[in-house]
Scaffold this motif. Structure first.
Motif, mmCIF file in Angstrom:
data_model
loop_
_atom_site.group_PDB
_atom_site.id
_atom_site.type_symbol
_atom_site.label_atom_id
_atom_site.label_comp_id
_atom_site.label_asym_id
_atom_site.label_seq_id
_atom_site.Cartn_x
_atom_site.Cartn_y
_atom_site.Cartn_z
ATOM 1 N N ASP A 5 0.849 -1.193 0.000
ATOM 2 C CA ASP A 5 0.000 0.000 0.000
ATOM 3 C C ASP A 5 0.883 1.241 0.000
ATOM 4 O O ASP A 5 1.993 1.222 0.530
ATOM 5 C CB ASP A 5 -0.873 -0.006 1.267
ATOM 6 N N ALA A 6 0.361 2.323 -0.564
ATOM 7 C CA ALA A 6 1.034 3.611 -0.411
ATOM 8 C C ALA A 6 0.834 4.166 0.989
ATOM 9 O O ALA A 6 1.626 4.999 1.443
ATOM 10 C CB ALA A 6 0.493 4.601 -1.442
ATOM 11 N N HIS A 7 -0.206 3.699 1.673
ATOM 12 C CA HIS A 7 -0.624 4.292 2.945
ATOM 13 C C HIS A 7 -0.554 3.280 4.080
ATOM 14 O O HIS A 7 -0.666 2.070 3.870
ATOM 15 C CB HIS A 7 -2.053 4.828 2.805
ATOM 16 N N LEU A 8 -0.434 3.797 5.298
ATOM 17 C CA LEU A 8 -0.326 2.941 6.477
ATOM 18 C C LEU A 8 -1.604 2.171 6.766
ATOM 19 O O LEU A 8 -1.570 1.005 7.173
ATOM 20 C CB LEU A 8 0.019 3.804 7.708
ATOM 21 N N ASP A 9 -2.740 2.839 6.646
ATOM 22 C CA ASP A 9 -4.044 2.257 6.997
ATOM 23 C C ASP A 9 -4.108 1.797 8.447
ATOM 24 O O ASP A 9 -4.821 0.844 8.787
ATOM 25 C CB ASP A 9 -4.418 1.109 6.050
ATOM 26 N N THR A 53 -13.036 2.512 8.682
ATOM 27 C CA THR A 53 -12.914 3.115 7.359
ATOM 28 C C THR A 53 -11.780 2.410 6.617
ATOM 29 O O THR A 53 -11.092 1.560 7.178
ATOM 30 C CB THR A 53 -12.584 4.616 7.433
ATOM 31 N N HIS A 54 -11.557 2.831 5.378
ATOM 32 C CA HIS A 54 -10.460 2.204 4.620
ATOM 33 C C HIS A 54 -9.090 2.690 5.089
ATOM 34 O O HIS A 54 -8.072 2.151 4.646
ATOM 35 C CB HIS A 54 -10.648 2.426 3.118
ATOM 36 N N GLY A 55 -9.047 3.664 5.991
ATOM 37 C CA GLY A 55 -7.778 4.124 6.537
ATOM 38 C C GLY A 55 -7.435 3.541 7.892
ATOM 39 O O GLY A 55 -6.391 3.881 8.458
ATOM 40 N N SER A 56 -8.291 2.655 8.419
ATOM 41 C CA SER A 56 -8.086 2.157 9.782
ATOM 42 C C SER A 56 -8.145 0.641 9.962
ATOM 43 O O SER A 56 -8.063 0.180 11.095
ATOM 44 C CB SER A 56 -9.143 2.787 10.705
ATOM 45 N N PRO A 57 -8.267 -0.173 8.895
ATOM 46 C CA PRO A 57 -8.516 -1.602 9.143
ATOM 47 C C PRO A 57 -7.414 -2.304 9.915
ATOM 48 O O PRO A 57 -7.694 -3.213 10.709
ATOM 49 C CB PRO A 57 -8.658 -2.192 7.733
ATOM 50 N N PHE A 58 -6.159 -1.882 9.718
ATOM 51 C CA PHE A 58 -5.077 -2.634 10.348
ATOM 52 C C PHE A 58 -4.785 -2.161 11.764
ATOM 53 O O PHE A 58 -4.202 -2.906 12.555
ATOM 54 C CB PHE A 58 -3.847 -2.622 9.442
ATOM 55 N N HIS A 75 4.364 -3.441 6.256
ATOM 56 C CA HIS A 75 3.854 -2.653 5.147
ATOM 57 C C HIS A 75 4.931 -2.620 4.063
ATOM 58 O O HIS A 75 6.123 -2.533 4.370
ATOM 59 C CB HIS A 75 3.606 -1.197 5.559
ATOM 60 N N VAL A 76 4.502 -2.616 2.812
ATOM 61 C CA VAL A 76 5.444 -2.540 1.695
ATOM 62 C C VAL A 76 4.930 -1.518 0.682
ATOM 63 O O VAL A 76 3.765 -1.572 0.282
ATOM 64 C CB VAL A 76 5.608 -3.916 1.000
ATOM 65 N N GLY A 77 5.805 -0.591 0.292
ATOM 66 C CA GLY A 77 5.452 0.373 -0.739
ATOM 67 C C GLY A 77 4.982 1.714 -0.230
ATOM 68 O O GLY A 77 4.437 2.515 -0.997
ATOM 69 N N LEU A 78 5.176 1.993 1.051
ATOM 70 C CA LEU A 78 4.681 3.239 1.635
ATOM 71 C C LEU A 78 5.308 4.466 0.980
ATOM 72 O O LEU A 78 6.483 4.463 0.623
ATOM 73 C CB LEU A 78 4.990 3.269 3.133
ATOM 74 N N ARG A 79 4.507 5.495 0.844
ATOM 75 C CA ARG A 79 5.006 6.760 0.320
ATOM 76 C C ARG A 79 3.926 7.827 0.526
ATOM 77 O O ARG A 79 2.831 7.528 0.974
ATOM 78 C CB ARG A 79 5.356 6.652 -1.170
ATOM 79 N N GLY A 80 4.259 9.041 0.176
ATOM 80 C CA GLY A 80 3.283 10.117 0.261
ATOM 81 C C GLY A 80 3.317 10.829 1.596
ATOM 82 O O GLY A 80 4.020 10.450 2.532
ATOM 83 N N SER A 81 2.513 11.873 1.691
ATOM 84 C CA SER A 81 2.475 12.718 2.874
ATOM 85 C C SER A 81 1.721 12.058 4.018
ATOM 86 O O SER A 81 0.915 11.143 3.809
ATOM 87 C CB SER A 81 1.817 14.058 2.522
ATOM 88 N N LEU A 82 2.003 12.534 5.235
ATOM 89 C CA LEU A 82 1.372 12.027 6.439
ATOM 90 C C LEU A 82 0.741 13.186 7.206
ATOM 91 O O LEU A 82 1.031 14.362 6.949
ATOM 92 C CB LEU A 82 2.398 11.322 7.327
ATOM 93 N N TYR A 83 -0.089 12.865 8.179
ATOM 94 C CA TYR A 83 -0.654 13.908 9.034
ATOM 95 C C TYR A 83 0.391 14.454 9.993
ATOM 96 O O TYR A 83 0.406 15.625 10.343
ATOM 97 C CB TYR A 83 -1.843 13.357 9.824
ATOM 98 N N SER A 84 1.297 13.540 10.408
ATOM 99 C CA SER A 84 2.310 13.916 11.395
ATOM 100 C C SER A 84 3.430 12.890 11.359
ATOM 101 O O SER A 84 3.223 11.735 10.955
ATOM 102 C CB SER A 84 1.679 13.952 12.800
#
Length: 320
Positions: free
Chosen positions: A146-150, A161-166, A182-191
């Motif tokens: 995923d690009a995102h942590l979730d 939500t789709h941002g919290s399953p894990f 996680h594999v493939g993380l990238r992009g901006s974060l909240y913090s």
């Protein structure tokens, strides 16, 4: 007797029922060890919608798949009975109700001698899938592409939500905290704390930018070393791929993997004990020439090949 896909030399690929890879429907076989199941649900998205149409698009794109996989050297559909289980019904207005419906559906497709590959849908669907798999196998390692942590907590007060399953899966004890990645993380974060919080939940991370240094073989080695001999669930958000190769998704991020890299990593994971998988976040309204759906169909095909090979090597389990 194993019933395989419709023969593309007898019936054109564009004809007939739109099942995954033109496999038989679950109701048309006596029993299936391995199932493909659609989950047309996207009530958990936080940006672009449309993943509810993902399963249909992936099935349509899979019509071009042929029975023999030369990269794995496997004719998966000859090894065990593989079938398309259709779609799970999931309430589009009530996420809590939908989660229960999905969990019951996944539970029927998992257990001794049974595996499934789920076609999402948004990433919310991974939580009920993990609940069903953990019930059958105990806590599992999670390899999350995923690009995102979730693993965020809530969105507008909503915990599912789709941002919290894990985060929920880790809190519920569904995951091996010492074996998940996680594999493939990238992009901006909240913090900057997002990554620290994620580590506390038991995850290690391979960032997309590391691919330039270690390549697909290096990423694979990190995964194999992390997971070891634990049963593993693979969850693939299609946005792990670069938007140039997967534009049809809800939260695209620049700088992602190529489909070739991800396919190669998946093939190397045949050394692991795969007990379930999903491919999610394909949003056809934002796709072009079905290239996102084609990528998702081929990823599912690789996972099915590995699982079929592993199931064929297991002792036979009586139906029911």
């Amino acid at each position: 007797m194993i019933i395989g896909p419709v023969d593309g030399q007898r019936s054109p690929r564009y004809a007939g029922f739109s099942t995954f890879a033109r496999l038989p429907r679950l109701e048309d076989v006596a029993d299936a060890a391995l199932a493909v199941v659609g989950v047309p649900f996207d009530a958990g998205v936080t940006f672009r919608p449309g993943a509810r149409f993902g399963p249909a698009a992936i099935r349509e794109a899979s019509r071009l798949l042929r029975p023999f996989n030369p990269a794995l050297g496997v004719a998966a559909f000859d090894l065990v009975q593989v079938a398309d289980a259709g779609d799970l019904d999931a309430n589009p207005f009530d996420i809590a109700t939908a989660l229960g419906e999905m969990e019951r559906g996944f539970r029927a497709l998992s257990g001794p001698g049974r595996r499934f590959v789920a076609l999402g849908g948004d990433h919310t669907v991974a939580l009920p899938a993990l609940r069903a798999v953990a019930e059958a196998h105990g806590p599992v390692a999670l390899v999350h592409f995923d690009a995102h942590l979730d693993t965020w907590d809530t969105y507008f007060g909503e915990a599912y939500t789709h941002g919290s399953p894990f985060r929920r899966a880790s809190e519920e004890g569904l995951l091996r905290r010492d074996r998940s990645a996680h594999v493939g993380l990238r992009g901006s974060l909240y913090s900057g704390d997002d990554l620290l919080d994620d580590e506390r939940l038991g995850f290690t991370a391979v960032h997309s930018r590391e691919l330039d240094a270690i390549g697909a073989p290096g990423v694979l080695r990190r995964i194999l070393d992390r997971v070891g001999d634990a049963p593993v669930y693979v969850s693939i958000d299609i946005d792990v791929l670069d938007p140039s190769m997967a534009p049809g998704t809800g939260t695209p991020e620049a700088g992602g993997m190529t489909s070739r890299e991800l396919l190669e990593i998946l093939r190397g994971m045949r050394a692991l004990n795969l007990v379930g998988a999903d491919i999610v976040e394909v949003s056809p309204p934002f796709d072009h020439a079905a290239i996102t759906a084609v990528a998702a169909a081929n990823l599912a095909y690789e996972l099915l090949g590995i699982m079929a090979e592993q199931l064929a090597a297991e002792p036979a389990v009586s139906p029911g």
